[in-house]
Write an enzyme that holds these catalytic residues in place. Structure first.
Site, PDB file in Angstrom:
ATOM      1  N   GLU A 174      22.529  15.759  53.919  1.00  0.00           N
ATOM      2  CA  GLU A 174      22.799  14.643  53.027  1.00  0.00           C
ATOM      3  C   GLU A 174      21.538  13.842  52.729  1.00  0.00           C
ATOM      4  OE1 GLU A 174      26.956  12.645  52.893  1.00  0.00           O
ATOM      5  OE2 GLU A 174      25.691  11.304  54.075  1.00  0.00           O
ATOM      6  N   HIS A 203      26.474  38.064  68.271  1.00  0.00           N
ATOM      7  CA  HIS A 203      27.358  39.213  68.069  1.00  0.00           C
ATOM      8  C   HIS A 203      28.054  39.160  66.715  1.00  0.00           C
ATOM      9  CE1 HIS A 203      27.085  40.661  72.300  1.00  0.00           C
ATOM     10  NE2 HIS A 203      26.738  39.393  72.492  1.00  0.00           N
ATOM     11  N   LYS A 230      34.603  13.468  44.416  1.00  0.00           N
ATOM     12  CA  LYS A 230      35.559  12.365  44.451  1.00  0.00           C
ATOM     13  C   LYS A 230      36.041  12.016  43.044  1.00  0.00           C
ATOM     14  CE  LYS A 230      33.569  10.139  48.556  1.00  0.00           C
ATOM     15  NZ  LYS A 230      32.953   8.901  49.082  1.00  0.00           N
TER      16      LYS A 230
END
Length: 446
Positions: free
Chosen positions: A287, A308, A422
């Protein structure tokens, strides 16, 4: 003072020229940060937060925590992003790996989290768990209107009031919010909740050492004074420009690697308790640096588990990555491998060794393999997993992030891109005030 150890030996030589050229720039970025003369200077409160946090505030937080511990078996921390990840990282690092499978202990409530997603099953199942239980709520939001925590808080508040009654519920809800404004501040004042302030000059992803993180950590039973002490010592260690400043050196090297084409940084750990520290780190750097078409992509792996699954890609994939490994020098428990007479599994050669010795050799072997495969490795060694050390590493990463962002040429303290989803979500949900956006987005979906 036992401080963290930064080892850049196995990364520096990949970019020796770029690294040397950035010494002055890294020092300049640190001075810009300390002097408050760069972009986002209004959000630099975290920079001196450890040394300026008063004993009075810490004592008050501890008293609030004691009240919740006395009256609750579960405390739900409601928040998202920086209002969630810092506390989760510290609590996970300091807790028993299987703490979730043990019931609440007297004066040691389970700290649960909500508001970090919009999972319908998650919230319904959380409320099912809490039904008939003694629980409290710490709600964390600057505005009180952020969608994810607002939904969770409404549901949990209604449940708590219904089960405990309005008067008792008031003493079981604590709000961490803006000092003067916002929906949550208004609600807290009207309802009479105890409140703590999110400082105006501290952004969410830098807020773990404010009441945002300190209160949940204290409720979980951990020593917030030691956490702040470790951070304060690291604040002093990283204050002045020097090749001995670990935050400056980390920022300098990762920018040199970025300039050389290493676009992704993988934070790797060899201790499962550090998973959420990596999640917090990803938000901090992602951010802060991911803007203006720039920024190292922050990723993480849990090793040896992910060797793995992701090991093949790290070893032989595109050479645009570097690793930063967090290593814990001394585990808190000694556990040895037993001998077996039949030795069908073929591991008697390990009998009598500490499990951590095997883990450390896996760590060393992985580093050697990855470096030989063209992956630069930075190593950060923590002395132990305790409050003091976690305070150090939190502040170390925060300081390095600020320096690195300024070196990159971005404002490390804003997040304009976060608002895009948003706006679309509000338009799709037909939120009042978004009528034009609703019409526009519906036309795109036809």
């Amino acid at each position: 003072m036992k401080t963290l150890n930064l080892d850049i030996t196995h990364a520096q030589y990949f970019v020796e020229k770029e690294y040397e050229s950035l010494l002055a720039k890294s020092a300049e970025a640190l001075e810009t940060l300390n002097n408050g003369t760069g972009a986002g200077a209004d959000f630099l409160g975290w920079n001196t937060l450890p040394s300026s946090t008063s004993d009075e505030l810490l004592g008050r937080i501890e008293k609030t925590a004691e009240r919740l511990q006395e009256n609750c078996d579960y405390v739900v921390c409601v928040g998202i992003g920086g209002s969630y990840l810092g506390a989760k990282a510290v609590i996970s690092a300091l807790s028993d790996n299987f703490a979730d499978f043990y019931g609440p202990q007297p004066k040691r409530p389970k700290v649960l989290f909500a508001g970090q997603n919009i999972g319908e099953e998650y919230l319904a199942e959380l409320q099912k768990l809490l039904k008939g239980k003694r629980f409290g709520i710490i709600v964390i939001s600057k505005s009180g209107t952020t969608t994810e925590p607002a939904i969770a808080f409404r549901l949990l508040k209604d449940q708590l009031v219904a089960e405990a009654g309005e008067e008792k519920a008031k003493n079981l809800i604590v709000a961490v919010t803006d000092e003067k404004k916002g929906a949550l501040r208004t609600m807290a004042d009207q309802e009479g909740y105890e409140t703590y302030v999110i400082p105006d000059n501290v952004g969410g992803r830098f807020s773990v050492l404010t009441p945002v993180g300190l209160l949940p950590i204290a409720v979980a039973g951990f020593d917030i004074k030691k956490l702040i002490s470790g951070a304060a010592d690291m604040e002093r260690t990283t204050k002045h420009a020097s090749p001995e400043n670990p935050a400056q050196e980390y920022a300098r090297l990762r920018n040199a690697l970025y300039q050389s084409g290493k676009k992704t940084e993988i934070l790797a750990n060899f201790n499962p308790k550090l998973h959420y520290l990596a999640e917090w780190w990803k938000q901090l750097f992602g951010e802060s640096e991911g803007k203006d078409g720039k920024g190292i992509f922050p990723a993480s792996v849990d090793l040896t588990t992910d060797l793995h699954s992701m090991g093949q890609w790290i070893q032989d994939g595109e050479r645009t990555i570097f690793e930063t490994v967090i290593s814990v020098k001394e585990p808190s428990i000694t556990h040895r491998i037993p001998e077996d007479a039949a030795n069908l599994d073929g591991i008697n050669y390990l009998a009598g060794k500490r499990i951590d010795e095997v883990n450390k050799m896996a760590e060393l072997g992985t580093m050697l393999a990855h470096v030989e495969g063209g992956v630069p490795n930075i190593r950060i060694e923590l002395h132990a997993l305790d409050e003091y050390t976690l305070g150090q590493v939190i502040y170390f990463f925060e300081k390095a992030c600020g320096i690195s962002g300024y070196m990159l040429g971005v404002n490390p303290f804003d997040q304009p891109g976060v608002e895009a989803y948003k706006k679309n979500m509000f338009a799709l949900l037909e939120k009042p005030g978004y009528e034009k956006e609703t019409a526009a987005i519906k036309s795109k979906l036809k």
